[in-house]
Write a protein that holds these residues in place. Structure first.
Motif, mmCIF file in Angstrom:
data_model
loop_
_atom_site.group_PDB
_atom_site.id
_atom_site.type_symbol
_atom_site.label_atom_id
_atom_site.label_comp_id
_atom_site.label_asym_id
_atom_site.label_seq_id
_atom_site.Cartn_x
_atom_site.Cartn_y
_atom_site.Cartn_z
ATOM 1 N N SER A 28 26.641 12.513 32.682
ATOM 2 C CA SER A 28 25.625 13.568 32.636
ATOM 3 C C SER A 28 24.608 13.281 31.528
ATOM 4 O O SER A 28 24.954 12.742 30.478
ATOM 5 C CB SER A 28 26.285 14.925 32.389
ATOM 6 N N ARG A 29 23.364 13.622 31.763
ATOM 7 C CA ARG A 29 22.315 13.476 30.756
ATOM 8 C C ARG A 29 21.493 14.748 30.589
ATOM 9 O O ARG A 29 20.562 14.789 29.776
ATOM 10 C CB ARG A 29 21.374 12.312 31.124
ATOM 11 N N ASP A 30 21.827 15.777 31.340
ATOM 12 C CA ASP A 30 21.023 16.996 31.355
ATOM 13 C C ASP A 30 21.666 18.106 30.539
ATOM 14 O O ASP A 30 22.889 18.175 30.393
ATOM 15 C CB ASP A 30 20.826 17.479 32.794
ATOM 16 N N ALA A 31 20.830 18.975 30.030
ATOM 17 C CA ALA A 31 21.320 20.160 29.333
ATOM 18 C C ALA A 31 22.050 21.075 30.311
ATOM 19 O O ALA A 31 21.746 21.098 31.509
ATOM 20 C CB ALA A 31 20.162 20.904 28.689
ATOM 21 N N LYS A 45 18.316 19.882 24.574
ATOM 22 C CA LYS A 45 17.407 19.099 25.418
ATOM 23 C C LYS A 45 18.104 17.978 26.185
ATOM 24 O O LYS A 45 17.466 17.006 26.582
ATOM 25 C CB LYS A 45 16.275 18.504 24.568
ATOM 26 N N GLY A 46 19.387 18.084 26.400
ATOM 27 C CA GLY A 46 20.105 17.021 27.101
ATOM 28 C C GLY A 46 20.610 15.966 26.135
ATOM 29 O O GLY A 46 21.069 16.280 25.041
ATOM 30 N N THR A 70 28.348 22.034 27.726
ATOM 31 C CA THR A 70 28.478 20.602 27.956
ATOM 32 C C THR A 70 29.117 19.943 26.747
ATOM 33 O O THR A 70 28.947 20.405 25.613
ATOM 34 C CB THR A 70 27.118 19.943 28.271
ATOM 35 N N ILE A 81 28.246 14.507 28.396
ATOM 36 C CA ILE A 81 27.196 13.536 28.073
ATOM 37 C C ILE A 81 27.821 12.519 27.117
ATOM 38 O O ILE A 81 28.000 12.784 25.931
ATOM 39 C CB ILE A 81 25.986 14.223 27.405
#
Length: 327
Positions: free
Chosen positions: A114-117, A297-298, A121, A69
């Protein structure tokens, strides 16, 4: 570097931010940088994309299953009117990877979309403190590994940060959860020395560390909090997550990132690396309500409002003062 469950992740992370710092420094050293920066933000754009390409390349090659992210994506660079900017980004990346092509550089940048949990990551701010970068003052390359929503590894390069102990300029701060925080010169990143927050226990003797830009934190609210705590010492003002580094090595006790507008949500890449550095140096980091920062939470710290980072011993008193002055 002692063996630990995350020793390889830390090694790769430190190497990556050190390499990215070389690009940032090279751009700042080019002839005409200061004059160009007054009228044109492209130097920081080139550095942002170049830094992200280099770091994402390193992470993807070492840990291909880990999403990243990061702050940027390559969409703007792919526009026809941005071809000259793309060419400059590729030129800078080629100083480290001479065979790099435009397509490869764009793909490396987009490893960070990427933006998701996820269970594992990485999060990256390729240049934290863009205005500081343009002023040739403080900025940072901030990289952290999250595992099950907790920051486990941090590498925070501060290329323009100096120290009273030597003539050295440029340091990389690093940490693995549970193993302490360390600093090393960018010129010798293997020379890692432990750091710790200050042992100040009297709030009226504390030093604030604040943003240069008032848009990043509410300075009038900070002033009220300082009065409530009896603090009269001048604040240390600097851009970027270098503030976390300054508190982590004991040169200030309190860093406040106070909301400047209703509904603003902090991004994880602005805090993850610095948060672990301070915590492992003996400090404490929460939001303005005293809640731990929730990195699960991302891309957003959706469950938090603002940030309070302290040397640890003063934390509860600072949280209480923030609440009182917000009331």
């Amino acid at each position: 570097m002692a063996s630990s469950p995350f020793s390889e992740e830390l090694r790769v992370a430190i190497d990556a931010v050190v390499e990215a710092s070389k690009i940032c420094r090279h751009i700042q050293s080019t002839e005409g940088f200061s004059e160009l920066s007054k009228n044109d933000k492209s130097p920081v754009t080139v550095a942002d994309f170049g830094s992200q390409a280099v770091v994402c390349k390193a992470i993807h090659e070492a840990f291909p299953g880990d999403p990243i992210i990061a702050e940027e994506d390559s969409a703007a660079l792919r526009l026809p009117d941005q071809i000259s900017v793309l060419e400059r980004v590729v030129k800078e990346v080629k100083t480290l990877f001479p065979t790099a092509s435009s397509d490869e550089v764009l793909s490396w940048i987009d490893q960070g979309v990427s933006r998701d949990a996820a269970p594992r990551t990485w999060t990256l701010d390729p240049i934290d403190g863009t205005k500081g970068f343009l002023r040739k003052e403080q900025y940072a390359v901030a990289l952290a590994l999250l595992v099950d929503g907790k920051v486990q590894v941090a590498a925070l390069a501060c290329p323009n940060l100096d120290t009273a102990e030597s003539d050295e300029v440029g340091f990389v701060f690093s940490a693995i959860r549970g193993e302490g925080a360390f600093v090393a010169p960018l010129s010798n990143p293997n020379d890692r020395q432990p750091i710790s927050t200050s042992d100040c226990t009297e709030a009226n003797q504390a030093r604030f560390c604040e943003s240069v830009e008032s848009g990043h934190s509410d300075h009038s609210w900070s002033s009220d909090i300082a009065k409530e705590l009896g603090i009269s010492r001048d604040s240390v003002r600097l851009d970027s997550q270098a503030k976390y580094a300054v508190v982590g090595r004991g040169e200030a006790e309190i860093y406040l990132r106070l909301p400047t507008k209703p509904g603003y949500v902090e991004k994880i890449w602005d805090h993850a690396a610095g948060c672990l550095v301070i915590e492992e140096a003996g400090g404490k980091v929460t939001d303005i309500h005293g809640h731990p920062l929730d990195f699960s939470k991302g891309a957003l710290l959706a469950e938090n409002q603002g940030v309070i980072a302290t040397n640890g011993t003063l934390h509860d008193e600072v949280v209480a003062a923030v609440k009182k002055c917000n009331g």
